[in-house]
Motif scaffolding. Sequence first.
Motif, PDB file in Angstrom:
ATOM      1  N   PHE A  37       0.819  -1.214   0.000  1.00  0.00           N
ATOM      2  CA  PHE A  37       0.000   0.000   0.000  1.00  0.00           C
ATOM      3  C   PHE A  37       0.855   1.267   0.000  1.00  0.00           C
ATOM      4  N   GLY A  38       2.133   1.114  -0.260  1.00  0.00           N
ATOM      5  CA  GLY A  38       3.020   2.262  -0.296  1.00  0.00           C
ATOM      6  C   GLY A  38       3.483   2.682   1.095  1.00  0.00           C
ATOM      7  N   VAL A  39       4.245   3.753   1.126  1.00  0.00           N
ATOM      8  CA  VAL A  39       4.694   4.307   2.412  1.00  0.00           C
ATOM      9  C   VAL A  39       3.580   5.236   2.891  1.00  0.00           C
ATOM     10  N   ASN A  40       2.511   4.608   3.327  1.00  0.00           N
ATOM     11  CA  ASN A  40       1.301   5.331   3.723  1.00  0.00           C
ATOM     12  C   ASN A  40       1.369   5.680   5.214  1.00  0.00           C
ATOM     13  N   PRO A  41       0.327   6.305   5.768  1.00  0.00           N
ATOM     14  CA  PRO A  41       0.405   6.729   7.164  1.00  0.00           C
ATOM     15  C   PRO A  41       0.729   5.623   8.164  1.00  0.00           C
ATOM     16  N   SER A  42       0.273   4.394   7.919  1.00  0.00           N
ATOM     17  CA  SER A  42       0.564   3.327   8.876  1.00  0.00           C
ATOM     18  C   SER A  42       2.048   2.973   8.875  1.00  0.00           C
ATOM     19  N   ILE A  43       2.668   2.958   7.704  1.00  0.00           N
ATOM     20  CA  ILE A  43       4.102   2.690   7.628  1.00  0.00           C
ATOM     21  C   ILE A  43       4.895   3.867   8.185  1.00  0.00           C
ATOM     22  N   GLN A  44       4.438   5.078   7.905  1.00  0.00           N
ATOM     23  CA  GLN A  44       5.096   6.247   8.478  1.00  0.00           C
ATOM     24  C   GLN A  44       5.050   6.198  10.007  1.00  0.00           C
ATOM     25  N   ALA A  45       3.937   5.710  10.549  1.00  0.00           N
ATOM     26  CA  ALA A  45       3.817   5.602  12.005  1.00  0.00           C
ATOM     27  C   ALA A  45       4.813   4.594  12.570  1.00  0.00           C
ATOM     28  N   VAL A  46       5.058   3.516  11.833  1.00  0.00           N
ATOM     29  CA  VAL A  46       6.057   2.536  12.265  1.00  0.00           C
ATOM     30  C   VAL A  46       7.443   3.172  12.287  1.00  0.00           C
ATOM     31  N   VAL A  47       7.761   3.900  11.238  1.00  0.00           N
ATOM     32  CA  VAL A  47       9.054   4.584  11.165  1.00  0.00           C
ATOM     33  C   VAL A  47       9.200   5.573  12.320  1.00  0.00           C
ATOM     34  N   ASP A  48       8.159   6.372  12.556  1.00  0.00           N
ATOM     35  CA  ASP A  48       8.193   7.333  13.659  1.00  0.00           C
ATOM     36  C   ASP A  48       8.369   6.629  15.002  1.00  0.00           C
ATOM     37  N   GLY A  49       7.728   5.471  15.130  1.00  0.00           N
ATOM     38  CA  GLY A  49       7.826   4.721  16.383  1.00  0.00           C
ATOM     39  C   GLY A  49       9.236   4.252  16.670  1.00  0.00           C
ATOM     40  N   TYR A  50       9.931   3.800  15.640  1.00  0.00           N
ATOM     41  CA  TYR A  50      11.313   3.370  15.845  1.00  0.00           C
ATOM     42  C   TYR A  50      12.212   4.548  16.203  1.00  0.00           C
ATOM     43  N   ALA A  51      11.931   5.713  15.627  1.00  0.00           N
ATOM     44  CA  ALA A  51      12.715   6.907  15.982  1.00  0.00           C
ATOM     45  C   ALA A  51      12.531   7.249  17.462  1.00  0.00           C
ATOM     46  N   LYS A  52      11.322   7.084  17.967  1.00  0.00           N
ATOM     47  CA  LYS A  52      11.073   7.357  19.384  1.00  0.00           C
ATOM     48  C   LYS A  52      11.830   6.390  20.282  1.00  0.00           C
ATOM     49  N   GLU A  53      12.150   5.208  19.745  1.00  0.00           N
ATOM     50  CA  GLU A  53      12.911   4.222  20.505  1.00  0.00           C
ATOM     51  C   GLU A  53      14.418   4.410  20.351  1.00  0.00           C
ATOM     52  N   GLY A  54      14.811   5.469  19.636  1.00  0.00           N
ATOM     53  CA  GLY A  54      16.224   5.786  19.529  1.00  0.00           C
ATOM     54  C   GLY A  54      16.900   5.384  18.236  1.00  0.00           C
ATOM     55  N   PHE A  55      16.122   4.842  17.290  1.00  0.00           N
ATOM     56  CA  PHE A  55      16.697   4.406  16.019  1.00  0.00           C
ATOM     57  C   PHE A  55      16.521   5.462  14.932  1.00  0.00           C
ATOM     58  N   LEU A  56      17.466   5.511  14.022  1.00  0.00           N
ATOM     59  CA  LEU A  56      17.278   6.232  12.766  1.00  0.00           C
ATOM     60  C   LEU A  56      16.508   5.274  11.863  1.00  0.00           C
ATOM     61  N   ALA A  57      15.330   5.672  11.421  1.00  0.00           N
ATOM     62  CA  ALA A  57      14.459   4.755  10.675  1.00  0.00           C
ATOM     63  C   ALA A  57      14.118   5.312   9.298  1.00  0.00           C
ATOM     64  N   ILE A  58      13.969   4.412   8.338  1.00  0.00           N
ATOM     65  CA  ILE A  58      13.726   4.825   6.956  1.00  0.00           C
ATOM     66  C   ILE A  58      12.832   3.808   6.258  1.00  0.00           C
ATOM     67  N   ALA A  59      11.929   4.302   5.422  1.00  0.00           N
ATOM     68  CA  ALA A  59      11.059   3.438   4.617  1.00  0.00           C
ATOM     69  C   ALA A  59      11.160   3.863   3.156  1.00  0.00           C
ATOM     70  N   PRO A  60      11.791   3.061   2.317  1.00  0.00           N
ATOM     71  CA  PRO A  60      11.895   3.396   0.893  1.00  0.00           C
ATOM     72  C   PRO A  60      10.568   3.203   0.176  1.00  0.00           C
ATOM     73  N   ALA A  61      10.264   4.086  -0.753  1.00  0.00           N
ATOM     74  CA  ALA A  61       9.000   4.020  -1.503  1.00  0.00           C
ATOM     75  C   ALA A  61       9.166   3.082  -2.700  1.00  0.00           C
ATOM     76  N   LEU A  62       8.840   1.823  -2.500  1.00  0.00           N
ATOM     77  CA  LEU A  62       9.033   0.830  -3.549  1.00  0.00           C
ATOM     78  C   LEU A  62       8.172   1.092  -4.776  1.00  0.00           C
ATOM     79  N   PHE A  63       7.029   1.719  -4.588  1.00  0.00           N
ATOM     80  CA  PHE A  63       6.118   1.954  -5.712  1.00  0.00           C
ATOM     81  C   PHE A  63       6.552   3.110  -6.602  1.00  0.00           C
TER      82      PHE A  63
END
Length: 228
Positions: A37-63
């Motif tokens: 479904f792309g890098v949609n809000p749910s995937i963005q929320a996962v990325v944001d969540g990992y940042a809150k845990e101290g990680f640099l997080a990234i989601a490439p837009a495969l589409f």
Amino acid sequence: MSEWVNLTAVDGHELKAYVAKPEGTPVGAVVVVQEIFGVNPSIQAVVDGYAKEGFLAIAPALFDRFERDLQLGYGPDDMKKAFDLYAKLDPSIQIKDVAAAFAYVKATAGKVAVTGYCYGGLMTWVSAVRGEALGVVPACAVAYYPGGIGKFATEQPTCPVMLHFGADDDHIGTDQVDAVRNAHPGVEIFTYPGVGHAFANFARSSYNQEAAQIADERTLQFLKTHIS
């Protein structure tokens, strides 16, 4: 802090990626690979969540190889479009986009994990077993309900791997799960009773809060064990 950045894959393809940075120095990095479904809000929320845990997080837009800036929801029309695009996906191509994201965060964050959901879960496994040729050697990998993993089950991962499956997943047969378990006794495989596909996506009707919370806690501990 989050932003969209531009990446270039090894074949010259240019794509966007959603990046979230933690406060202070990252403990490591996580590449999050999208569903269909792309890098949609749910995937963005996962990325944001990992940042809150101290990680640099990234989601490439495969589409981006097919349509730029595509973010789909879960209604009938978007679901149809998602499955139409799914038919165009090729792990041997999409691994190049994952590799571009991997290189981007590795340059500043050191150890890098890969995680993903559904097709992204499959690409997580592919990253672990085939990514080395493209410079993708994760510190660890965590796949949530990786559809199609059975086709790659006998291939050897280069890092510790954790897998999460719903016991009632009607997209992934138990034969696929057993194929991985039999080929790789060291892979940590968790099956969650009474839940189906996409149980960890809070935006979908299949979401199961209890199972998702347990899976996410296991994932976070696994990442911190192998990264920080």
